[in-house]
Design a protein around this motif. Structure first.
Motif: not given
Lengths: 162, 66
Positions: A10-34
């Protein structure tokens, strides 16, 4: 069979567009937000280096939830419409060695280091270390140079007939 | 936004992104600064990705370590 069986597919995979070179920051921030918002279920965030400007998010939720998540995360821009299945992204999890496709005799161009832009012939490939030893094409005397596999671009394979 | 100047290190054994001088999970100090691909596992019990990679603890991981 029980109704409470959790179906992993049932798990789906979504692609989120990010600011260039901020992919890892975004991943960390997603973890924090979740962590702070338990109503959003995200099980994993993947940032393959091949996929610049995107992060992949694994979630059983619908796209609206992910859009909600994007609003909260700095540098996350937008969710691409449509979800992907796990099968389509699992090849990112086992990256192939960078020297695959390079063999002795392959003509490469060095793309980094002091010999950047020079063409060279591959003399030896070290798959374990992901290094290749090359000799510069236009050099009078053959000097072997060992470079990392990702510092070259393949120009021509010897076995190609064209 | 400041660019991450110091590249974080990754444990060569469990692929976990490590802050200090030794891996918190396996205690190994066999660390590498040369890694690629980033993976944040939040819920390893439900994640297909975590199962595929064989990770059972939440955390930050590298997909590839040299």
């Amino acid at each position: 069979m029980t109704m409470t069986d959790t179906n992993e597919s049932e798990n789906k995979v979504y692609a989120i567009k990010t600011t260039a070179k901020q992919e890892r920051t975004v991943a960390d921030n997603i973890e924090k937000a979740v962590r702070e918002h338990s109503e959003i279920r995200v099980y994993a965030v993947m940032v393959p280096d091949e996929l610049r400007g995107y992060v992949l998010v694994e979630s059983p939720d619908e796209i609206a939830r992910i859009e909600q998540l994007v609003e909260m995360v700095p540098h996350a821009r937008v969710v691409l419409h449509g979800d992907t299945s796990f099968g389509e992204v699992q090849h990112f999890l086992s990256p192939k060695p960078v020297v695959s496709g390079i063999e002795e005799g392959t003509i490469v161009e060095l793309i980094a280091g002091p010999f950047k832009g020079e063409k060279a012939v591959v003399k030896r490939v070290d798959t374990g270390k992901e290094e290749i030893t090359v000799e510069l094409y236009e050099s009078m005397v053959p000097i072997p140079i060992t470079v990392r596999g990702d510092n070259v671009r393949v120009i021509d394979r010897r076995d190609d007939e064209h | 936004m400041a660019v991450r100047k110091k590249q974080a290190k990754v444990c060569r054994i469990c692929h976990r992104v490590v802050e200090g001088d030794a891996c918190v999970m396996c205690g190994s100090s066999n660390l590498s600064e040369d890694w690629a691909g980033y993976l944040v596992i939040i819920d390893p019990r439900h994640s297909d990705i975590a199962k595929k990679v064989g990770i059972d603890t939440p955390g930050r991981y590298a997909l590839k370590v040299r």
